[in-house]
Design an enzyme around this catalytic site. Structure first.
Site, PDB file in Angstrom:
ATOM      1  N   ARG A  13      31.858  45.101  33.742  1.00 33.49           N
ATOM      2  CA  ARG A  13      32.504  45.908  34.779  1.00 33.49           C
ATOM      3  C   ARG A  13      33.992  45.562  34.831  1.00 33.49           C
ATOM      4  NH1 ARG A  13      35.790  45.539  38.970  1.00 33.49           N
ATOM      5  NH2 ARG A  13      34.609  43.779  39.822  1.00 33.49           N
ATOM      6  N   ASP A  14      34.353  44.367  35.304  1.00 34.25           N
ATOM      7  CA  ASP A  14      35.765  43.982  35.301  1.00 34.25           C
ATOM      8  C   ASP A  14      36.269  43.853  33.872  1.00 34.25           C
ATOM      9  OD1 ASP A  14      38.287  43.108  36.196  1.00 34.25           O
ATOM     10  OD2 ASP A  14      37.386  42.036  37.867  1.00 34.25           O
ATOM     11  N   HIS A  17      38.132  46.761  31.966  1.00 33.42           N
ATOM     12  CA  HIS A  17      39.592  46.949  31.977  1.00 33.42           C
ATOM     13  C   HIS A  17      40.210  46.416  30.689  1.00 33.42           C
ATOM     14  CE1 HIS A  17      39.886  48.334  36.111  1.00 33.42           C
ATOM     15  NE2 HIS A  17      39.214  47.285  36.545  1.00 33.42           N
ATOM     16  N   HIS A 194      35.319  36.279  44.157  1.00 38.94           N
ATOM     17  CA  HIS A 194      35.655  36.881  42.863  1.00 38.94           C
ATOM     18  C   HIS A 194      37.097  36.511  42.545  1.00 38.94           C
ATOM     19  CE1 HIS A 194      35.702  40.316  39.891  1.00 38.94           C
ATOM     20  NE2 HIS A 194      36.990  40.306  40.207  1.00 38.94           N
ATOM     21  N   HIS A 196      40.563  36.055  39.863  1.00 37.91           N
ATOM     22  CA  HIS A 196      41.317  36.419  38.668  1.00 37.91           C
ATOM     23  C   HIS A 196      42.192  35.242  38.273  1.00 37.91           C
ATOM     24  CE1 HIS A 196      40.457  40.678  37.711  1.00 37.91           C
ATOM     25  NE2 HIS A 196      40.013  40.683  38.959  1.00 37.91           N
ATOM     26  N   TYR A 285      47.708  44.066  41.942  1.00 36.44           N
ATOM     27  CA  TYR A 285      46.335  44.355  41.524  1.00 36.44           C
ATOM     28  C   TYR A 285      46.194  44.161  40.016  1.00 36.44           C
ATOM     29  CZ  TYR A 285      41.887  46.922  42.125  1.00 36.44           C
ATOM     30  OH  TYR A 285      40.572  47.297  42.187  1.00 36.44           O
TER      31      TYR A 285
END
Length: 338
Positions: A13-14, A17, A194, A196, A285
């Protein structure tokens, strides 16, 4: 720390990208089967921007979400098959279609101050008996008390847990601790996190979240994800195993699927280059990176300048179309200066 950490894998999913949304059914089948065997609790499959994210604004998928979900559902036997849904992108009809093809866990994602837009989608998911989470994005943009207010909207709506997403990779470990500890203390439902890796802190921040009571932690194989990527699930698994914290993950098996199924298909290694670093530094983002890179090439700009300006304007997910406008304005300003 909770006695059991539940891992939610978002490689498909992520990680979409970083793959420019080009996962194939064969790749998804292989990765999902490996993750299921390795012990992941939820395996999330969808476009990077959630169910129905394939579009000119967010990037078209090589293969339809529903085909990828169907491929995963055929091999996932133990874990829950999951998906992300962002109201305004995905609809209740899209949710129903995903359910019909095997999705049994859904995370309804909103900007950190807009959880109320999710209520119809949460009800639809719970009516279908789905494991449902409220997913607050860009949590660096709100103080802990505001996040608690929004999380309570999710709690009152009946979600199974509330997830905090550091979508920009901007938070420091103490920032994570303040947010997670307050929610863990005040909510009657579990908290998740979650991360990053834009500032190189994804594992440290996930560990801080777990130590403050988060019992659902996201990760991806090889850290595959937007920006500099996500918390690398096999690294965090090893760290938690060293700390004698139960995760249900078989380290040997998770290393095997990372090395054999994911690493060979990655377009590039997940590194913290200048652009990724600026995402975290400016609080932008993470999925804006590829859009900003294309705009920088189009207008002959330094991507760093675009990202800093996006951060200054406080732009959030859903405003991807504005990146070109910002780049155009910066190019005009630079030409006038010259």
């Amino acid at each position: 720390m909770k006695s059991r950490i539940h891992f939610i894998d978002t490689t498909m999913r992520d990680g979409s990208h970083a793959m420019s949304h080009s996962f194939t059914k064969e790749q998804v089948s292989l990765i999902a089967q490996g993750l299921d065997d390795a012990g992941a609790d939820i395996i999330e499959v969808s476009h990077g921007d959630g169910i129905a994210g394939s579009s000119i604004n967010y990037g078209f998928s090589k293969t339809r979400d529903i085909e990828l979900i169907e491929a995963a559902s055929k091999v996932v036997k133990r874990a829950k098959l999951g998906a992300l849904l962002i109201p305004g992108i995905g609809t209740i009809s899209d949710l129903q279609e995903a359910y019909d093809h095997g999705v049994r866990a859904v995370r309804i994602a909103t900007h950190v101050t807009e959880s109320d837009v999710s209520l119809q989608h949460i009800k639809a998911a719970k009516d279908r008996g789905m494991f449902t989470a409220g997913f607050l994005m860009m949590v660096h943009m709100a103080e802990p008390e505001k996040i608690l207010e929004q999380a309570r909207i999710f709690e009152d709506a009946g979600v199974d847990y509330v997830n905090l997403a550091d979508s920009a990779g901007h938070l420091l470990p103490d920032d994570v601790r303040r947010r997670v500890s307050l929610l863990s203390e005040k909510l009657s439902i579990p908290v998740g996190f979650h991360a990053h890796n834009n500032l190189g802190l994804a594992v440290a921040n996930s560990l801080a979240a777990a130590e403050e009571g988060a019992s659902y932690i996201d990760g991806t194989l090889r850290g595959l994800g937007a920006g500099a990527g996500n918390c690398q699930i096999e690294v965090l698994s090893a760290v938690l195993e060293r700390m004698e914290c139960a995760t249900g993950i078989d380290l040997d098996k998770i290393l095997k699927v990372a090395e054999e199924a994911v690493e060979p298909i990655m377009p590039r290694a997940q590194v913290i280059d200048t652009a990724s670093l600026m995402l975290g530094y400016a609080g932008v983002y993470s999925s804006f990176l590829l859009h900003a890179r294309r705009a920088a090439e189009k207008f002959d700009l330094n991507i760093k300048d675009i990202l800093v300006e996006l951060g200054r304007r406080g732009m959030v997910g859903g405003q991807e179309d504005m990146i070109v406008d910002v780049a155009y304005q910066l190019s005009r300003s630079q030409h006038k200066a010259d």
